[in-house]
Each structure stands twice: as C-alpha cells, then as structure tokens.
Design an enzyme around this catalytic site. Structure first.
Site: not given
Length: 579
Positions: A45, A116, A149
């Site tokens: 990431e 995300k 994440c």
C-alpha cells in the site's frame, strides 16, 4: 489437472516524499520476482510515496491519475516478463479527489483498480473513501480481487469478492499495531477458501512502526511463504483448483450459506448513538451492562445424559468458584455427540429442568448445547438458562453435511438480554460463517456465546519474530497466534465465549476461550485453555463507563459503525456471483 501458479509478495520500506527512489526500488524488486518466475507480483500500500501524510496539501505533489506515468512504468515491466503486478499509490481523479488506490497491471496494461473503501484514522485528512467497491478481475491467470489494509477488517469485503468468484485476494497494506502475519489476513483466506497474497510494508515512519510479515496464505489458513522483516521477495506456488473447490474442512461453505437470514447485513444499526437507537419507541432497550466474569467450559460429552449432567454440574461449580456469572458449554454437551437422534430431549423438559435447578442453585447463567426433539423434528440447539429459570432456545442455522442427516436447520437468530449484557447464540459451524456473527453484532450484542464441536483446524502458532514492535506487542513464540474465534470477537467488537469439545482421540482439539472485543489491545483481555478438560474464565466489561455516549468499544462497535452496507446486496442474494 491442477492449475498451478507461481506468485510473489514484495516487502518494502518506502521513504516519504522520495517517489522516484521508491518507484525505482519497487521496479527492482518486481524484476527480481518476475525473473524468479512469478506470474503475479504484489507490492505494498502507498509503496510509491510513503503513507503518513498530514493533509491534502502535503501529498498533492505526489498524487497522479490512473493510468499515469507510474502505472506505465510497471506496465512495461509486466509486458517484458508476461506477468501481472499490483501496485499501491495515491490517485487523483478528474475532479481533484484523492484516493488511496491499488492497481492491477498486466502485459496489456492497466486491468483495473481498487480505491480503499475504509480509510484508516489519518487518511480522511487527504483521501476520500473509495467508490469502486468489491470488484473481481478475470485474467488469464485467474480471478483476482484487490483490498487495501483496513478493508480486510470488514467481513463483508472479502466475502463479496469470494462470492464474485475470486481465486486470489491481493491485500496490500501498511499494517501496524500487532504481530504479523495478522490473524485477520488468515481468517479471510480461511473463511472464504481463497488465497490471500499479502504485501505489507515495514519500517518506521513518523513514529509509526509497521510490522512487515508479507506472506502468501492458502485457503486452509496455512502460510505458504512469509517475509519476517526487511525488503525482500517471497515466492509460493499456488493451486487455483484448491481455491475453486470452495472447501473448508470438507464443508462447502458457499453452498451452506443462508442468504435468506442475512438481510440485516444491509442495515447500519450503529449509525446513530446506540443508546438512542436501541430502545427507540420503548422497544428492546439495551441492558445496562456491567463488569463481570465469563467462562467457557470444555469436556468430552458421552452418550449418557446423566453423566453429561454430572460433568456440567462440576464444571459449572468450578466456574462459579472462579467468579463467573455465565458459563458456556460445548455443542451437544447435554445429549452427546454419538447418536443425537436417540438422545434428543424436549425443551423444556426434565433435562433442562435439571439445568435450571443448577442455574438457580449457583445464581449462574448456563449455555448448553443439546439435540432437541420438537415432535417428530430434531434440531441441533443451544439453550441459555437464567437463574430465575427462563430458557432461551436457539436452533443451529448452518448445518454441516453430517448434521443434515438428522437435524433440521433453524430459521432465525436469537438474542437475550441479561445483566451481563445482550447475548447472542451461535453453535459451532454457524460461527464459520462471518454473516452470522455480524447479524448478532448489528442487533447490539455485547456477548456471543458459542457452544461448538469443531474438528477443523482453526488456530495456528507463531514461532516469534525478529521485527521490532512497540511495547506491549509480543514478539516471542505464541501457540495460539491465530485463533479464528478471537478474530470473530474483534471484527464484531464483542466478547466471544467459544466452548469446544475437548476429545483429542476423536479429533476435537478443545482450545476453548473467552475473547475480547479489541484484538489490537495488548495484553489481550482473554482466557484460553488447551486440549484438557476444564474452564477458561475472563473478566469482561459491557458497561458504558458512566458516559452518555459509548466509550467502551464493545458498546461503541467501531468496526460495525464503519461498514459500507450500501454495497452489500450480493450478500443476501441466493445465487450471488458464480454460486
């Protein structure tokens, strides 16, 4: 014939604001992976720029469109080696909105991207929540999904991708605050029977210590390859037919889902102050909650109801002596595992009358599993018996293939309010389905009590790590680093009392425990027992700590409040995706 695929995870420490240096180093590591034969390569990431940005103004010089100059450089490498690469970078769109994004690049260029959807703590200072949600990209090497994440904290994300046919979830992260490979990563592979390729950064950035542990996780939760610390590449050969079998311990988990029971997954019951929400119009107000002790008991039930009652009596007294106010016993603990059709009992009836007398005598809440007979119909059930004698009955909704030979599935979830808090019931195999625990959390449960008889491996050790971690995160060996039902507790911000059968000779490992609502809290609020008969007792707190707004995580439920239910419709569709 198996479809084998060589994959690689890249671990890397980017330097903030040194974009050219970071991109050049990532290209070197990807070249190493490609020369080593990897056809799918996953990088961390925000690997091109670093992560801990103050605000939009600070990150603005480093954002770029997709496709753009950086994706073009990785596309050139993918063409050269006929491979696929996942890269994390900050994206800017045509309206000047910034996203924390992941891109999948192949020999022909950009295949797709993921933005995300669950920004972590500081990211809302510069990044919008992603709007592309749960895509699966069909490629010549397999069906690939992307997560970033914190996305993986939420059971719905990986589940939606698996329902969409993903063979592999590429999870890129800047993971911190616990030892890796993280239990959440393992559970997402395990419960969805797909591979997870995890690429995590390592190192220290603006006082934040990242934990490395990049790995490849197999559909059974085993670790196929791992990097402890430092920059590096780890390779694994994966078998896509294993993922496509959609099996956990011989059970077809997607076929056994009960979408008709999941419509609540599209609700957001923690969108408002739950003290206002629960009890609205004077209906089903939350119990006040309290500090108390909760026990999980384990033993080997036999085909003798009287003998089982004697063991329940003895262990209940042991739990009471330890200060417990509720104790949970294993699945079928009252009637035994061997011949439930013969030993099944009515509820209420003489057997539950004996349990009620015990609960009254000890002023103790009892949760016991039993085979229930209701006329000519049999159920695998659990009862919650209060000291005053009231009985709450739950009938197992998710049956194993063997159980379908003698039992009917239940058709609803059940909660019960007690002085210890709101309690939901699951039974064994039920808890393998993340949807079930989530429904109970959405109903405001503080505690999930889970009588179980699970043989499938659901816990693995950790040998210890050389990676520096801030205190009090452990770095030494841990025999229960990943425990699937600890993850169930954390992802729903509940106390989870897991009481498993302990009978090694028959394949039941025990490993019962009471797990706390925050898996990133060290030392953890939990108690575990090994394979021996006995109890595990933990202190729990379901109170609100004297506040008018929830400050206790079990009442606040951050990981329930931050869900994105508007994208969850496929979870309740009977034939979502390829299933």
């Amino acid at each position: 014939m198996s479809q084998l695929l060589k994959v690689a995870t890249v671990q890397f420490e980017p330097i903030m604001a040194e974009k050219e240096r970071n991109v050049a180093r990532l290209l070197e590591l990807c070249e190493e992976a490609a020369v080593g034969g990897a056809k799918l390569i996953v990088t961390p990431e925000m690997g091109t720029t670093g992560y801990c940005w103050y605000d939009r103004a600070e990150v603005a010089p480093f954002v770029e469109p997709i496709p753009g100059a950086t994706t073009a450089r990785f596309a050139e490498l993918a063409r050269k080696h006929d491979c696929y690469i996942v890269v994390g970078l900050p994206e800017v769109d045509e309206d000047g909105i910034y996203y924390n994004s992941a891109v999948l690049i192949g020999p022909e260029g950009l295949i797709g991207r993921h933005r995300k959807t669950h920004p972590y703590i500081s990211e809302p200072k510069w990044s919008a929540a992603g709007d592309l949600h749960n895509q699966v990209f069909d490629t010549p090497i397999g069906r690939i999904a992307l997560l970033i994440c914190m996305d993986i904290h939420f059971v719905e994300t990986a589940r939606l991708m698996a329902l969409g046919g993903a063979d592999i979830i590429c999870h890129i992260s800047n993971w911190l605050a616990e030892r890796t490979p993280a239990p959440y990563w393992i559970s997402r592979a395990f419960e969805n029977s797909c591979y997870v390729i995890e690429s995590n950064r390592w190192g220290l950035e603006r006082t934040v210590q990242f934990s490395g542990g990049s790995c490849v996780i197999a559909p059974d939760g085993s670790i196929a390859a791992v990097i402890d610390g430092g920059d590096g590449v780890a390779f694994a050969e994966i078998d896509l037919d294993t993922a496509r079998a959609r099996q956990i311990g011989g059970e077809a988990v997607f076929r056994q889902r009960r979408p008709e029971l999941y419509p609540e997954l599209l609700t957001g019951t923690f969108s408002w102050n739950p003290y206002d929400f629960f009890g609205l119009y004077g209906h089903e107000a939350w119990p006040k909650g309290k500090r108390s002790k909760l026990s999980a008991a384990q033993f080997a039930p036999v085909a003798d109801l009287s003998a089982n009652l004697d063991r329940i009596d003895a262990l209940a007294r042991e739990a009471k002596a330890a200060g417990a106010e509720m104790v949970v016993f294993p699945e079928l603990s009252l009637t035994g595992l061997d011949d439930p059709a013969r030993t099944a009992v009515a509820v209420p009836g003489p057997a539950t009358d004996r349990l009620a007398a015990l609960a009254s005598d000890l002023s103790l809440y009892l949760v016991c599993g039993l085979a229930e007979r209701d006329g000519d119909i049999l159920y695998n059930s659990a009862v919650l018996i209060a000291p005053e004698g009231t009985i709450t009955t739950y009938r197992k909704a998710h049956l194993t293939e063997d159980e379908r030979g003698w039992a009917q599935p239940g058709d609803s979830f059940v909660v019960s309010d007690t002085p210890l808090g709101r309690v939901g019931l699951l039974i064994g195999h039920d808890a393998m389905f993340p949807e079930a625990g989530r429904v109970l959390a959405l109903r405001g449960c503080d505690i999930i009590a889970c009588p179980a008889a699970i043989e499938t491996r659901f816990s693995t050790p950790h040998a210890g790590t050389s990676v520096k971690q801030p205190a009090p995160i452990p770095t030494g060996a841990d025999p229960h680093h990943w425990h699937h039902f600890r993850v169930r507790a954390g992802e729903n911000n509940v106390f989870f009392a897991f009481a498993n059968v302990a009978d090694i000779a028959r394949g039941y490992p025990g490993l019962s425990g009471v797990f706390g609502p925050d898996t990133f809290e060290f030392p953890r609020r939990e108690a575990l027992i090994g394979s021996e008969e006995g109890i595990a007792t933990a202190m729990i707190d379901t109170s609100n700590l004297d506040s008018v707004y929830p400050t206790n995580v079990v009442r606040r439920k951050d990981l329930v409040a931050m869900r994105m239910p508007h994208s969850y419709r496929p979870l309740v569709q009977a034939m979502a995706g390829n299933y």
